[in-house]
Design a protein around this motif. Structure first.
Motif, PDB file in Angstrom:
ATOM      1  N   LEU A  74      53.089  29.769 -33.364  1.00  0.00           N
ATOM      2  CA  LEU A  74      52.758  29.378 -34.737  1.00  0.00           C
ATOM      3  C   LEU A  74      53.943  28.689 -35.395  1.00  0.00           C
ATOM      4  N   TRP A  75      55.137  29.265 -35.242  1.00  0.00           N
ATOM      5  CA  TRP A  75      56.340  28.674 -35.836  1.00  0.00           C
ATOM      6  C   TRP A  75      56.584  27.266 -35.274  1.00  0.00           C
ATOM      7  N   ASP A  76      56.475  27.143 -33.951  1.00  0.00           N
ATOM      8  CA  ASP A  76      56.715  25.852 -33.308  1.00  0.00           C
ATOM      9  C   ASP A  76      55.688  24.801 -33.703  1.00  0.00           C
ATOM     10  N   SER A  77      54.521  25.226 -34.164  1.00  0.00           N
ATOM     11  CA  SER A  77      53.476  24.276 -34.537  1.00  0.00           C
ATOM     12  C   SER A  77      53.717  23.657 -35.915  1.00  0.00           C
ATOM     13  N   LEU A  78      54.661  24.207 -36.677  1.00  0.00           N
ATOM     14  CA  LEU A  78      54.937  23.686 -38.015  1.00  0.00           C
ATOM     15  C   LEU A  78      55.767  22.415 -37.947  1.00  0.00           C
ATOM     16  N   ASP A  79      55.502  21.519 -38.866  1.00  0.00           N
ATOM     17  CA  ASP A  79      56.307  20.309 -39.007  1.00  0.00           C
ATOM     18  C   ASP A  79      57.665  20.717 -39.566  1.00  0.00           C
ATOM     19  N   GLU A  80      58.738  20.156 -39.021  1.00  0.00           N
ATOM     20  CA  GLU A  80      60.084  20.525 -39.479  1.00  0.00           C
ATOM     21  C   GLU A  80      60.241  20.370 -40.983  1.00  0.00           C
ATOM     22  N   ALA A  81      59.629  19.360 -41.541  1.00  0.00           N
ATOM     23  CA  ALA A  81      59.748  19.128 -42.985  1.00  0.00           C
ATOM     24  C   ALA A  81      59.124  20.270 -43.784  1.00  0.00           C
ATOM     25  N   ALA A  82      58.144  20.958 -43.186  1.00  0.00           N
ATOM     26  CA  ALA A  82      57.464  22.045 -43.893  1.00  0.00           C
ATOM     27  C   ALA A  82      58.331  23.293 -43.996  1.00  0.00           C
ATOM     28  N   VAL A  83      59.313  23.423 -43.118  1.00  0.00           N
ATOM     29  CA  VAL A  83      60.141  24.630 -43.112  1.00  0.00           C
ATOM     30  C   VAL A  83      61.611  24.336 -43.386  1.00  0.00           C
ATOM     31  N   ALA A  84      61.895  23.098 -43.744  1.00  0.00           N
ATOM     32  CA  ALA A  84      63.274  22.724 -44.045  1.00  0.00           C
ATOM     33  C   ALA A  84      63.732  23.445 -45.309  1.00  0.00           C
ATOM     34  N   PRO A  85      65.008  23.824 -45.370  1.00  0.00           N
ATOM     35  CA  PRO A  85      65.494  24.489 -46.583  1.00  0.00           C
ATOM     36  C   PRO A  85      65.486  23.529 -47.763  1.00  0.00           C
ATOM     37  N   THR A  86      65.334  24.083 -48.943  1.00  0.00           N
ATOM     38  CA  THR A  86      65.427  23.277 -50.152  1.00  0.00           C
ATOM     39  C   THR A  86      66.866  22.809 -50.305  1.00  0.00           C
ATOM     40  N   GLU A  87      67.106  21.863 -51.194  1.00  0.00           N
ATOM     41  CA  GLU A  87      68.475  21.400 -51.416  1.00  0.00           C
ATOM     42  C   GLU A  87      69.344  22.544 -51.913  1.00  0.00           C
ATOM     43  N   GLY A  88      68.790  23.419 -52.754  1.00  0.00           N
ATOM     44  CA  GLY A  88      69.541  24.574 -53.231  1.00  0.00           C
ATOM     45  C   GLY A  88      69.921  25.519 -52.107  1.00  0.00           C
TER      46      GLY A  88
END
Length: 71
Positions: A23-37
């Motif tokens: 499930l984790w690997d199926s996510l788009d990197e942009a969807a789980v990228a940290p916020t700027e903060g």
């Protein structure tokens, strides 16, 4: 707590871990990228670690100390 969407109670712990990984690997990197903060906080913490240079103590040393205290 709401009922799960899928009944995975029949899966072994290893199978559940594999499912979570898939499930984790199926996510788009942009969807789980940290916020700027969050990214700024990670950079701040890394800089503090680099400046301090203290990696901490080995876990077995700390556990031994706790056990000596009788905790």
């Amino acid at each position: 707590m709401a009922a799960p969407l899928f009944d995975f109670s029949h899966l072994t712990p290893a199978e559940r871990i594999e499912l979570a990984e898939q499930l984790w690997d199926s996510l788009d990197e942009a969807a789980v990228a940290p916020t700027e903060g969050q990214a700024a906080e990670l950079r701040r913490r890394r800089a503090a670690l680099d400046a301090d240079g203290d990696p901490g103590r080995p876990w077995d040393e700390v556990i031994g100390e706790i056990e000596e205290r009788g905790a």
